[in-house]
Design an enzyme around this catalytic site. Structure first.
Site, PDB file in Angstrom:
ATOM      1  N   ARG A 107       4.428   0.906  -6.190  1.00 26.96           N
ATOM      2  CA  ARG A 107       4.670   0.053  -5.024  1.00 26.96           C
ATOM      3  C   ARG A 107       3.667  -1.120  -5.223  1.00 26.96           C
ATOM      4  NH1 ARG A 107       6.427   2.195  -0.092  1.00 26.96           N
ATOM      5  NH2 ARG A 107       4.854   0.842   1.078  1.00 26.96           N
ATOM      6  N   GLU A 110       9.006 -12.338 -13.889  1.00 28.59           N
ATOM      7  CA  GLU A 110       8.203 -11.351 -13.110  1.00 28.59           C
ATOM      8  C   GLU A 110       7.671 -10.358 -14.146  1.00 28.59           C
ATOM      9  OE1 GLU A 110       9.883  -9.168  -9.868  1.00 28.59           O
ATOM     10  OE2 GLU A 110      11.997  -9.087 -11.215  1.00 28.59           O
ATOM     11  N   GLU A 125      18.939 -15.082 -11.097  1.00 34.28           N
ATOM     12  CA  GLU A 125      18.468 -13.480 -11.043  1.00 34.28           C
ATOM     13  C   GLU A 125      17.761 -13.263 -12.643  1.00 34.28           C
ATOM     14  OE1 GLU A 125      17.265 -11.369  -9.345  1.00 34.28           O
ATOM     15  OE2 GLU A 125      17.495  -9.733 -10.695  1.00 34.28           O
ATOM     16  N   CYS A 134       0.704  -1.294  -0.123  1.00 41.00           N
ATOM     17  CA  CYS A 134      -0.077   0.209  -0.027  1.00 41.00           C
ATOM     18  C   CYS A 134       0.723   1.280  -0.028  1.00 41.00           C
ATOM     19  CB  CYS A 134      -0.918   0.162   1.295  1.00 41.00           C
ATOM     20  SG  CYS A 134      -1.991  -1.454   1.352  1.00 41.00           S
ATOM     21  N   LYS A 151      14.066 -11.972 -13.244  1.00 46.43           N
ATOM     22  CA  LYS A 151      13.548 -11.053 -14.030  1.00 46.43           C
ATOM     23  C   LYS A 151      12.526 -11.258 -15.034  1.00 46.43           C
ATOM     24  CE  LYS A 151      14.722  -7.864 -12.394  1.00 46.43           C
ATOM     25  NZ  LYS A 151      14.985  -8.492 -11.186  1.00 46.43           N
ATOM     26  N   HIS A 179      19.210 -35.396 -13.477  1.00 47.56           N
ATOM     27  CA  HIS A 179      18.925 -36.044 -12.463  1.00 47.56           C
ATOM     28  C   HIS A 179      17.024 -35.755 -12.307  1.00 47.56           C
ATOM     29  CE1 HIS A 179      22.763 -36.895 -11.116  1.00 47.56           C
ATOM     30  NE2 HIS A 179      22.989 -35.799 -11.436  1.00 47.56           N
ATOM     31  N   ASN A 184      -1.684   0.821   6.078  1.00 47.03           N
ATOM     32  CA  ASN A 184      -0.794  -0.161   5.553  1.00 47.03           C
ATOM     33  C   ASN A 184      -0.272  -1.190   6.589  1.00 47.03           C
ATOM     34  OD1 ASN A 184       1.093  -1.438   3.805  1.00 47.03           O
ATOM     35  ND2 ASN A 184       2.712   0.037   4.034  1.00 47.03           N
ATOM     36  N   GLY A 185      -0.350  -2.353   6.223  1.00 46.66           N
ATOM     37  CA  GLY A 185      -0.101  -3.463   7.225  1.00 46.66           C
ATOM     38  C   GLY A 185      -1.128  -4.373   7.459  1.00 46.66           C
ATOM     39  N   LYS A 240       6.152  -3.226  -5.204  1.00 40.16           N
ATOM     40  CA  LYS A 240       7.980  -2.902  -5.190  1.00 40.16           C
ATOM     41  C   LYS A 240       8.260  -3.273  -3.570  1.00 40.16           C
ATOM     42  CE  LYS A 240      11.717  -1.305  -6.390  1.00 40.16           C
ATOM     43  NZ  LYS A 240      12.601  -2.257  -7.309  1.00 40.16           N
ATOM     44  N   TRP A 246      -3.165  -2.480  -1.820  1.00 38.43           N
ATOM     45  CA  TRP A 246      -2.670  -3.956  -2.244  1.00 38.43           C
ATOM     46  C   TRP A 246      -3.375  -4.789  -1.271  1.00 38.43           C
ATOM     47  CZ3 TRP A 246       0.462  -8.326  -0.780  1.00 38.43           C
ATOM     48  CH2 TRP A 246       0.914  -9.195  -1.699  1.00 38.43           C
TER      49      TRP A 246
HETATM   50  C1  AGP Z   1      13.130  -8.091  -7.946  1.00 41.71           C
HETATM   51  O1  AGP Z   1      13.134  -7.905  -9.268  1.00 41.71           O
HETATM   52  C2  AGP Z   1      11.655  -8.281  -7.217  1.00 41.71           C
HETATM   53  N1  AGP Z   1      10.989  -6.791  -7.316  1.00 41.71           N
HETATM   54  C3  AGP Z   1      11.809  -8.606  -5.645  1.00 41.71           C
HETATM   55  O2  AGP Z   1      12.204  -9.845  -5.765  1.00 41.71           O
HETATM   56  C4  AGP Z   1      12.572  -7.903  -4.733  1.00 41.71           C
HETATM   57  O3  AGP Z   1      13.940  -7.918  -5.021  1.00 41.71           O
HETATM   58  C5  AGP Z   1      12.468  -8.425  -3.229  1.00 41.71           C
HETATM   59  O4  AGP Z   1      11.170  -8.124  -2.918  1.00 41.71           O
HETATM   60  C6  AGP Z   1      13.081  -7.597  -2.195  1.00 41.71           C
HETATM   61  O5  AGP Z   1      12.879  -6.268  -2.137  1.00 41.71           O
HETATM   62  P1  AGP Z   1      14.006  -5.508  -1.016  1.00 41.71           P
HETATM   63  O6  AGP Z   1      15.339  -5.497  -2.055  1.00 41.71           O
HETATM   64  O7  AGP Z   1      13.366  -3.716  -1.283  1.00 41.71           O
HETATM   65  O8  AGP Z   1      14.082  -6.009   0.338  1.00 41.71           O
END
Ligand code: AGP
Length: 606
Positions: free
Chosen positions: A27, A486, A479, A2, A483, A502, A100-101, A601, A76
């Site tokens: 966010r 997502e 990684e 949020c 990318k 395996h 938020n929470g 985010k 969210w």
């Molecule tokens: C990465 O592309 C994602 N958005 C997600 O995995 C992110 O790295 C993860 O949520 C950690 O966020 P932070 O680095 O703000 O702790």
């Protein structure tokens, strides 16, 4: 997660709130709303809807809003579906709030205070509004103190009381709130992105303190009613750097910023050609006294930890684990005062990582964090902080945060290797010199991005895709795979290529798309054998390979030749190439690259 904004001052609040909510869209959210405190009308009006901020703006543009005080929220969804009724703000009697929470005991509160009949939504947040209204007898601070004493969970509340026109109240526990006062008035927000167009001076609202925003002053008190002076911080972000600067998406802008972001991050930490953290206040003893290292992080930040783990094992020979922060506390980790825990987080607000850090501290560990947002919760609760200087990262898919985290880790590892006698000064200087070459190497790969766009077009229609490599290449591909999945929604998985036989190789059929990385000379021959295994089963292979290792492989495979660096630095050009691949697939598929579905985010729920 949020997004929250609040403003009280002399300007019309509508556009200030809506513009700020647009800046907070990154966010991640599914509904939005504002509440404005009309002093003359002596009432609080609410405008909210499921959907985008633009939908909310269309509603507000049909209204006569002259108020100069108000709050806003992008939701969210956690408790309750995505609909207008569950959108924030929520109003109960004289109280209007955004949250938020997660309130864990909201059901008990409904029963204890017989609130069921007054509730109109499915949210835990509205229960808190009703409880505040239950306790409100004209004294906001007293009602807030009584209410939070009943709550279990995490919260950032921003509250309007109908008969307190022009004043905004806030209190938090874990979920972030930053605030400021400037010539336009007093403001608060869930993160700096919404404030940095007004000022670069701000403070973090301390947990369990009541903040009162008046248009010309701020009052901060603890729960005993004692006045507290805000600890002002300054953000070194360029005020306009939170915009796209002409790029179609923030993700492209932020990928292109990586060379300069790394330059900013490492400069000031290299003295006489050697790593130096004096300026950060990080003592050498932190690296010499520990017997083990444990990284706690999530997602991309965790992947940066995996690369660091490979470096530490090969260069420093100290035991090192990399733990998913969300699993850490439940895995009975062996943590004690001889463990150096490193928390890695772009936002510094990821609750999984924050809780893991808190657990580690309770076990007596020393905690260093690698963070991008100054003054964030994880930074504040760490013993030491090494900030990355990536600037605001708006796209949900982390790019420049990752490569700047890597650059800090490379400096840390070189420092540790030297302090613990594994590296001579000469070796450490050579290592640092190679790190200083990274920005120009990334500029080369970014200039090649059209070649990668060609590869992206080949996999647009893929449903499943494999990424295969060994050792450091495997960590890099984890990684790269995150990318791709997502932002393009292609089901991409990274595998240690020696593991394919395996089990996973059963999934390889004719034309299965496979991305292979070959950047580590010492394991190249094994990697090429594994690539041949999938090729012989019909896989459609693209090879991301260090130029010096390519030889005549272009006769057998489609190649992306990567600029040469020492093997342990190949993570930089390879990761950026894979970021570009994911970006072009997503943008060519017409997706909102910056705001992928279901993702936020900043993840402030466990
Ligand atoms: C990465 O592309 C994602 N958005 C997600 O995995 C992110 O790295 C993860 O949520 C950690 O966020 P932070 O680095 O703000 O702790």
């Amino acid at each position: 997660m949020c997004g929250i904004i609040g403003y009280t001052g002399s300007n019309c609040v509508k556009d200030i709130l809506l513009d700020a909510l647009s800046l907070l869209e990154y966010r991640g959210y599914d509904s939005a709303g504002i509440a404005v405190n009309e002093e003359e009308k002596k009432k609080t009006e609410i405008f909210k809807c499921a959907g985008r901020v633009s939908d909310l703006k269309a509603i507000c543009d049909t209204k006569q809003i002259t108020a100069t005080c108000g709050i806003g929220h992008t939701r969210w969804a956690t408790h309750g579906g995505v609909n207008d009724g569950n959108a924030h703000p929520h109003q109960q009697g004289k109280v209007t709030l955004v949250h938020n929470g997660i309130i864990e005991n909201y059901r008990e509160l409904i029963a204890d205070y017989d609130l069921q009949d007054v509730l109109r939504s499915e949210t835990d947040s509205e229960v808190v509004a009703a409880l505040l209204n239950h306790f409100y007898q004209g004294n906001p601070g007293e009602a807030i103190r009584k209410t939070v004493s009943k709550l279990k969970g995490t919260f950032a509340f921003v509250i309007l009381f109908e008969d307190q026109p022009g004043v905004i109240y806030s209190i938090r526990n874990v979920s972030p709130i930053v605030a400021t006062i400037c010539k336009e008035g007093a403001m608060l927000a869930s993160d700096l992105t919404a404030l940095c167009r007004f000022t670069n001076e701000y403070f973090v609202v301390p947990e369990y303190h009541i903040l009162e925003l008046h248009k010309d002053c701020i009052l901060l008190t603890d729960l005993q009613g004692q006045k507290v002076e805000p600890q002002m911080l300054s953000v070194d972000w360029e005020l306009n750097s939170a915009g796209k600067n002409g790029y179609p998406f923030y993700m492209e802008k932020e990928m292109m910023e990586q060379p300069d972001a790394i330059r900013r991050t490492i400069e000031g930490r290299i003295m006489n050609g050697l790593p130096d953290f004096t300026g950060d206040g990080v003592p050498d003893e932190l690296f010499t006294n520990c017997e083990r290292i444990c990284v706690v992080a999530c997602g991309t930040a965790m992947h940066a930890g995996l690369v660091a783990q490979a470096l530490v094992k090969s260069m420093v020979h100290v035991p090192m684990e990399v733990e998913l922060a969300s699993e850490f506390m439940y895995s009975d980790p062996v943590i004690d005062e001889k463990t150096l825990v490193i928390a890695v987080s772009q936002s510094g607000e990821t609750i999984d990582t924050l809780e893991a850090l808190r657990y580690a501290k309770r076990q007596g560990a020393k905690c260093l964090s690698i963070i991008n947002v100054k003054g964030s919760s994880i930074a504040r609760e760490s013993d030491y902080v090494l900030y990355t200087s990536a600037g605001p990262e708006i796209a949900v898919a982390s790019t420049k945060a990752y490569t700047t985290q890597l650059s800090v880790f490379h400096l840390v590892v070189a420092k540790m290797a030297m302090l613990r006698g594994a590296y001579t000064e000469k070796q450490a200087k050579a290592f640092v010199q190679e790190l200083q070459r990274v920005p120009e190497v990334l500029e080369t790969i970014l200039e090649q991005r059209k070649d990668i766009h060609v590869i992206a077009k080949k996999i647009l229609e893929a449903k499943d895709l494999f990424m295969i490599g060994r050792g450091l290449d495997y960590s890099i591909l984890l990684e790269g795979s995150l990318k791709l999945k997502e932002v393009s929604y292609i089901h991409s998985e990274a595998y240690a290529s020696g593991e394919l036989k395996h089990g996973p190789i059963a999934l390889i059929t004719r034309n299965t798309p496979v991305v292979a990385a070959v950047t580590q000379e010492k394991i190249m021959s094994k990697e090429l054998s594994n690539i041949k295994e999938v090729k012989s089963r019909g896989a459609d292979i693209v090879l991301f390979i260090k130029k010096a290792l390519a030889g005549d492989l272009h006769q057998e495979y489609q190649l992306i030749e990567l600029p040469d660096m020492q093997d342990v630095f190949m993570v930089f050009p390879t990761s950026v190439a894979l970021q570009l691949l994911a970006y072009y697939v997503s943008s060519d598929k017409g997706f909102d690259v910056d705001k992928p579905r279901n993702l936020a985010k900043v993840v402030t729920v466990e």
